[in-house]
Design a protein around this motif. Structure first.
Motif, PDB file in Angstrom:
ATOM      1  N   THR A  10      13.531  17.707  -5.291  1.00 44.77           N
ATOM      2  CA  THR A  10      13.215  17.537  -6.707  1.00 44.77           C
ATOM      3  C   THR A  10      11.881  18.200  -7.023  1.00 44.77           C
ATOM      4  O   THR A  10      10.934  18.091  -6.245  1.00 44.77           O
ATOM      5  CB  THR A  10      13.130  16.032  -7.045  1.00 44.77           C
ATOM      6  N   PHE A  11      11.811  18.864  -8.183  1.00 42.75           N
ATOM      7  CA  PHE A  11      10.601  19.557  -8.611  1.00 42.75           C
ATOM      8  C   PHE A  11      10.161  19.065  -9.979  1.00 42.75           C
ATOM      9  O   PHE A  11      10.957  18.529 -10.738  1.00 42.75           O
ATOM     10  CB  PHE A  11      10.848  21.069  -8.668  1.00 42.75           C
ATOM     11  N   ASP A  12       8.874  19.297 -10.311  1.00 38.21           N
ATOM     12  CA  ASP A  12       8.363  18.865 -11.613  1.00 38.21           C
ATOM     13  C   ASP A  12       8.598  19.893 -12.705  1.00 38.21           C
ATOM     14  O   ASP A  12       8.380  19.614 -13.877  1.00 38.21           O
ATOM     15  CB  ASP A  12       6.870  18.519 -11.520  1.00 38.21           C
ATOM     16  N   GLN A  13       9.026  21.089 -12.363  1.00 35.84           N
ATOM     17  CA  GLN A  13       9.311  22.164 -13.308  1.00 35.84           C
ATOM     18  C   GLN A  13      10.655  22.787 -12.942  1.00 35.84           C
ATOM     19  O   GLN A  13      11.084  22.703 -11.787  1.00 35.84           O
ATOM     20  CB  GLN A  13       8.235  23.254 -13.217  1.00 35.84           C
ATOM     21  N   PRO A  14      11.317  23.467 -13.885  1.00 40.05           N
ATOM     22  CA  PRO A  14      12.599  24.096 -13.562  1.00 40.05           C
ATOM     23  C   PRO A  14      12.474  25.332 -12.672  1.00 40.05           C
ATOM     24  O   PRO A  14      13.409  25.689 -11.970  1.00 40.05           O
ATOM     25  CB  PRO A  14      13.193  24.457 -14.920  1.00 40.05           C
ATOM     26  N   GLU A  15      11.302  25.988 -12.662  1.00 38.46           N
ATOM     27  CA  GLU A  15      11.085  27.206 -11.877  1.00 38.46           C
ATOM     28  C   GLU A  15       9.620  27.276 -11.444  1.00 38.46           C
ATOM     29  O   GLU A  15       8.750  26.743 -12.124  1.00 38.46           O
ATOM     30  CB  GLU A  15      11.393  28.456 -12.715  1.00 38.46           C
TER      31      GLU A  15
ATOM     32  N   ALA B 231       0.813  -1.218   0.000  1.00 32.66           N
ATOM     33  CA  ALA B 231       0.000   0.000   0.000  1.00 32.66           C
ATOM     34  C   ALA B 231       0.845   1.264   0.000  1.00 32.66           C
ATOM     35  O   ALA B 231       0.317   2.352  -0.070  1.00 32.66           O
ATOM     36  CB  ALA B 231      -0.925   0.005   1.216  1.00 32.66           C
ATOM     37  N   GLY B 232       2.162   1.163   0.060  1.00 33.71           N
ATOM     38  CA  GLY B 232       3.017   2.330   0.179  1.00 33.71           C
ATOM     39  C   GLY B 232       3.348   3.015  -1.127  1.00 33.71           C
ATOM     40  O   GLY B 232       4.266   3.817  -1.183  1.00 33.71           O
ATOM     41  N   GLN B 233       2.612   2.726  -2.175  1.00 34.51           N
ATOM     42  CA  GLN B 233       2.895   3.335  -3.465  1.00 34.51           C
ATOM     43  C   GLN B 233       2.179   4.672  -3.565  1.00 34.51           C
ATOM     44  O   GLN B 233       1.058   4.817  -3.105  1.00 34.51           O
ATOM     45  CB  GLN B 233       2.440   2.404  -4.592  1.00 34.51           C
ATOM     46  N   PRO B 234       2.832   5.668  -4.184  1.00 40.33           N
ATOM     47  CA  PRO B 234       2.162   6.965  -4.326  1.00 40.33           C
ATOM     48  C   PRO B 234       0.949   6.853  -5.233  1.00 40.33           C
ATOM     49  O   PRO B 234       0.895   6.015  -6.122  1.00 40.33           O
ATOM     50  CB  PRO B 234       3.238   7.856  -4.960  1.00 40.33           C
ATOM     51  N   VAL B 235      -0.023   7.713  -4.996  1.00 33.33           N
ATOM     52  CA  VAL B 235      -1.217   7.762  -5.823  1.00 33.33           C
ATOM     53  C   VAL B 235      -0.853   8.484  -7.120  1.00 33.33           C
ATOM     54  O   VAL B 235      -0.180   9.513  -7.101  1.00 33.33           O
ATOM     55  CB  VAL B 235      -2.351   8.519  -5.091  1.00 33.33           C
TER      56      VAL B 235
ATOM     57  N   VAL C  47       8.563  16.737  -5.300  1.00 30.48           N
ATOM     58  CA  VAL C  47       8.327  15.297  -5.245  1.00 30.48           C
ATOM     59  C   VAL C  47       9.187  14.721  -4.135  1.00 30.48           C
ATOM     60  O   VAL C  47      10.398  14.961  -4.096  1.00 30.48           O
ATOM     61  CB  VAL C  47       8.679  14.636  -6.596  1.00 30.48           C
ATOM     62  N   ASP C  48       8.556  13.961  -3.210  1.00 31.10           N
ATOM     63  CA  ASP C  48       9.332  13.366  -2.120  1.00 31.10           C
ATOM     64  C   ASP C  48       9.998  12.076  -2.599  1.00 31.10           C
ATOM     65  O   ASP C  48       9.777  11.638  -3.733  1.00 31.10           O
ATOM     66  CB  ASP C  48       8.474  13.194  -0.857  1.00 31.10           C
ATOM     67  N   PRO C  49      10.851  11.457  -1.785  1.00 27.97           N
ATOM     68  CA  PRO C  49      11.584  10.256  -2.226  1.00 27.97           C
ATOM     69  C   PRO C  49      10.698   9.076  -2.611  1.00 27.97           C
ATOM     70  O   PRO C  49      11.148   8.176  -3.315  1.00 27.97           O
ATOM     71  CB  PRO C  49      12.447   9.903  -1.014  1.00 27.97           C
ATOM     72  N   ASP C  50       9.424   9.075  -2.185  1.00 24.65           N
ATOM     73  CA  ASP C  50       8.511   7.999  -2.559  1.00 24.65           C
ATOM     74  C   ASP C  50       7.659   8.353  -3.769  1.00 24.65           C
ATOM     75  O   ASP C  50       6.781   7.590  -4.152  1.00 24.65           O
ATOM     76  CB  ASP C  50       7.601   7.640  -1.375  1.00 24.65           C
TER      77      ASP C  50
END
Length: 134
Positions: free
Chosen positions: A96-101, A62-66, A114-117
């Motif tokens: 870590t981010f989903d966009q550069p800015e 159950a520890g998978q991200p949604v 985004v977290d490590p999971d």
């Protein structure tokens, strides 16, 4: 009557790794950390806010991200009073981010971390009203 939001839960696969990310990466503070009958109860929070984030490690499957749609907010939305400045600090800390800015939107500024999971954390700054807004 309901009076407060006590907790929100983020599922993680490794609580120690998640704790490091949320405290050292995002700068939240550790609040509670003790063993419980269903597992370790670990929370972090923002400054004086009464709301705590449970970093929960459920059963291994159950520890998978949604899965989230691109551009959709994550399960956790954190507010900043200067998101562009905080973004630079977080990036130097290895977040870590989903966009550069961060991006400007009608409501303010936003970016998704985004977290490590793989959990998406939405970071927001509300638009500051100006004199023309009345």
């Amino acid at each position: 009557m309901l009076t407060n939001i006590m907790y929100v839960t983020v599922n993680v696969t490794d609580q120690d790794r998640a704790l490091k990310f949320y405290t050292e990466g995002l700068g939240l503070e550790k609040r509670i950390d003790y063993p419980g009958p269903e597992g370790r109860f670990l929370t972090v929070g923002v400054g004086d806010s009464p709301i705590e984030i449970i970093l929960w490690s459920p059963a291994p499957t159950a520890g998978q991200p949604v899965e989230t749609r691109p551009g959709a907010p994550g399960p956790l939305i954190l507010e900043s009073d200067d998101l562009r400045k905080d973004f630079e600090v977080f990036r130097r800390r290895g977040v870590t981010f989903d966009q550069p800015e961060p991006e400007d939107y009608p409501f303010g500024v936003r970016i998704e971390a985004v977290d490590p999971d793989g959990n998406q954390i939405s970071l927001r700054q509300r638009r500051r009203p100006n004199r023309a807004d009345g």
